[in-house]
Design an enzyme around this catalytic site. Structure first.
Site, PDB file in Angstrom:
ATOM      1  N   ARG A  62       0.849  -1.202   0.000  1.00  9.24           N
ATOM      2  CA  ARG A  62       0.000   0.000   0.000  1.00  9.24           C
ATOM      3  C   ARG A  62       0.879   1.246   0.000  1.00  9.24           C
ATOM      4  NH1 ARG A  62      -1.588   1.631   4.579  1.00  9.24           N
ATOM      5  NH2 ARG A  62      -2.356  -0.355   5.353  1.00  9.24           N
ATOM      6  N   TYR A 114     -16.304  18.763 -13.667  1.00  2.41           N
ATOM      7  CA  TYR A 114     -16.663  17.350 -13.838  1.00  2.41           C
ATOM      8  C   TYR A 114     -17.705  16.967 -12.779  1.00  2.41           C
ATOM      9  CZ  TYR A 114     -16.326  12.294 -13.904  1.00  2.41           C
ATOM     10  OH  TYR A 114     -16.630  10.957 -13.975  1.00  2.41           O
ATOM     11  N   ASP A 186      -6.922  19.796 -12.511  1.00  5.05           N
ATOM     12  CA  ASP A 186      -7.323  18.497 -13.074  1.00  5.05           C
ATOM     13  C   ASP A 186      -6.935  18.544 -14.551  1.00  5.05           C
ATOM     14  OD1 ASP A 186      -8.659  16.385 -14.300  1.00  5.05           O
ATOM     15  OD2 ASP A 186     -10.356  16.464 -12.914  1.00  5.05           O
ATOM     16  N   LYS A 211      -8.866   8.134 -18.654  1.00  8.87           N
ATOM     17  CA  LYS A 211      -9.173   8.798 -19.909  1.00  8.87           C
ATOM     18  C   LYS A 211      -7.969   8.749 -20.849  1.00  8.87           C
ATOM     19  CE  LYS A 211     -12.895   9.541 -17.573  1.00  8.87           C
ATOM     20  NZ  LYS A 211     -13.127  10.769 -16.822  1.00  8.87           N
TER      21      LYS A 211
HETATM   22  C1  LIG Z   1     -13.473  11.005 -15.480  1.00  9.84           C
HETATM   23  C2  LIG Z   1     -13.005  12.207 -14.803  1.00  9.84           C
HETATM   24  C3  LIG Z   1     -12.758  12.210 -13.421  1.00  9.84           C
HETATM   25  C4  LIG Z   1     -13.021  10.997 -12.561  1.00  9.84           C
HETATM   26  O1  LIG Z   1     -12.135   9.960 -12.859  1.00  9.84           O
HETATM   27  P1  LIG Z   1     -12.490   8.400 -12.702  1.00  9.84           P
HETATM   28  O2  LIG Z   1     -11.260   7.748 -13.211  1.00  9.84           O
HETATM   29  O3  LIG Z   1     -13.714   8.127 -13.515  1.00  9.84           O
HETATM   30  O4  LIG Z   1     -12.730   8.155 -11.261  1.00  9.84           O
HETATM   31  C5  LIG Z   1     -12.275  13.369 -12.850  1.00  9.84           C
HETATM   32  N1  LIG Z   1     -12.047  14.474 -13.583  1.00  9.84           N
HETATM   33  C6  LIG Z   1     -12.284  14.513 -14.915  1.00  9.84           C
HETATM   34  C7  LIG Z   1     -12.012  15.764 -15.677  1.00  9.84           C
HETATM   35  C8  LIG Z   1     -12.771  13.386 -15.561  1.00  9.84           C
HETATM   36  O5  LIG Z   1     -13.008  13.436 -16.877  1.00  9.84           O
END
Ligand SMILES: *Cc1c(COP(=O)(O)O)cnc(C)c1O
Length: 405
Positions: A62, A114, A186, A211
């Site tokens: 971990r 998001y 982000d 993504k």
């Molecule tokens: C998809 C997404 C998230 C969340 O991520 P997960 O991998 O689905 O938990 C956070 N921020 C953005 C901009 C996203 O597109």
């Protein structure tokens, strides 16, 4: 004994290499025991101590795990940060970052956020007394107005999704620093291939690596990259304490995807821009939101702070009745709720990704029932345009024929 211990240390990549080379070589120069060109999946959760008081650098998985560590070091280097942390999802990464904050703290957050991040803040973090104000983070006056004595950070998405609003990262990080606030970005949509917020003054970068970083719609993962010794140490404690870490096999899978990030992003960018231009002159399209189009309000900022554009954008059809038949008539492009993969996906934000955002906020930012979001894949551009124009035409015929009401 010593050489075996050293054999487990993961190496550093050549910092002089351009990003394409560093991406392609992730993990391939880090395994000195066998010379394997892909770093192996170390499934172990426990690691033998050579003797009392000694460690190979790995004790319990971990805290630190070899395959994950190669990924984390690569992520830190790609984002020009000091430390990387791989998490079990993008939301796990955001939650880990948000636990930096305590009862009574306030955050300033990008409007058109998001949906999952909004839900995490409003449904979960609010229970712990962390509050948030949602503003256009590109508006310095608005930021100043939103700032409170207990404000601790600015949380930015640029571009936002789906409306592709752009924030000037350098200007906002500078403003945040003057007021002692952290800047958290982000960077899911841009990836470090196109945009590196830490180089522009941010303190923390977060990714949903599910993504573009992974890129194949087959691994759920999150990444955090921190700048600065103190912040990196604090994040290490949170990451280990919360324990929402990425598994060794998913770490491997993510690195495998990241090796082709440069190629994929180039194609995502060119396909998306070509389709945005095609839609701009389409009679059934009212508006196209793409920061690579010269009439986009964020065009100049985007050009200044990033070396390209992501593969996602949004558009509004002229009549909400087109939406349902367009989605039904798409063949190549899938109607699905994600983004950033090699396959093209179309999303209807009002009922999918943004369903958790209250209608009045959604409408105020412009996520209405005519808006579609397109995550453009790496398929051939002619096939994509043919699919989309065919679906638009079929929708027009249905609506005009009175069947679409
Ligand atoms: C998809 C997404 C998230 C969340 O991520 P997960 O991998 O689905 O938990 C956070 N921020 C953005 C901009 C996203 O597109």
């Amino acid at each position: 004994m010593r050489s075996k211990v050293e054999g487990l240390q993961v190496g550093e990549q050549n910092k002089e290499w351009r990003i394409e080379s560093r991406l392609a070589q992730i993990g391939s120069i880090e395994e000195p025991v066998t010379g394997a060109v892909n770093y192996p999946i170390y499934q172990a959760t426990a690691f033998r101590h050579p003797r009392l008081g000694q460690s190979t650098g790995f004790d319990y998985a971990r805290t630190k795990s070899p395959t994950r560590k190669v990924l984390e070091d690569a992520a830190a280097a790609l984002e020009s940060g000091d430390a990387g942390f791989a998490c079990s999802s993008g939301m796990a990464a955001l939650q880990t970052v948000f636990t930096l904050f305590s009862q009574g703290d306030h955050l300033i957050v990008s409007l058109d956020l998001y949906g999952g991040t909004y839900r995490l803040l409003e449904r979960i973090m609010s229970k712990y007394g962390v509050t948030a104000s949602y503003v256009d983070t590109n508006d310095l006056d608005g930021l100043e107005q939103a700032r409170q004595t207990n404000t601790k950070a600015v949380i930015i998405e640029t571009p936002t999704n789906p409306l592709m609003m752009i924030t000037d990262l350098e200007a906002v990080s500078k403003w945040a620093r003057t007021h002692g606030l952290l800047t958290v970005v982000d960077n899911t949509l841009m990836t470090p291939y196109f945009q590196r917020p830490i180089e522009l003054g941010a303190d923390i970068v977060v990714h949903s690596a599910t993504k573009y970083m992974g890129g194949h719609n087959d691994v759920l993962a999150g990444l955090i990259v921190t700048k600065g010794e103190e912040l990196s140490q604090e994040m290490a404690i949170l990451h280990n304490s919360i324990g929402a870490v990425l598994s060794p096999s998913d770490s491997y899978q993510l690195m495998r995807g990241m090796k082709t990030l440069a190629l994929r992003m180039e194609r995502h960018e060119s396909n998306a821009l070509a389709i945005a231009k095609f839609l701009q002159s389409h009679p059934q399209v009212a508006e196209v939101f793409h920061p690579g189009l010269e009439d986009h309000p964020g065009y100049a900022t985007q050009r200044k702070q990033s070396s390209g554009n992501t593969g996602i954008f949004a558009f509004k059809v002229t009549d909400a009745r087109y939406v349902e038949p367009v989605l039904r008539h798409l063949n190549l492009i899938a109607f699905a709720e994600s983004l950033g993969g090699v396959e093209s996906l179309m999303t209807y934000p009002a009922v999918q990704t943004h369903a958790d955002i209250p209608e009045e906020i959604r409408k105020a930012v412009g996520v209405d029932d005519r808006l579609l979001r397109f995550s453009v894949g790496i398929e051939h551009i002619d096939d994509l345009i043919a699919d989309l124009s065919g679906a638009l035409e079929a929708a027009r015929q249905e609506v005009e024929g009175g069947q679409g009401a």
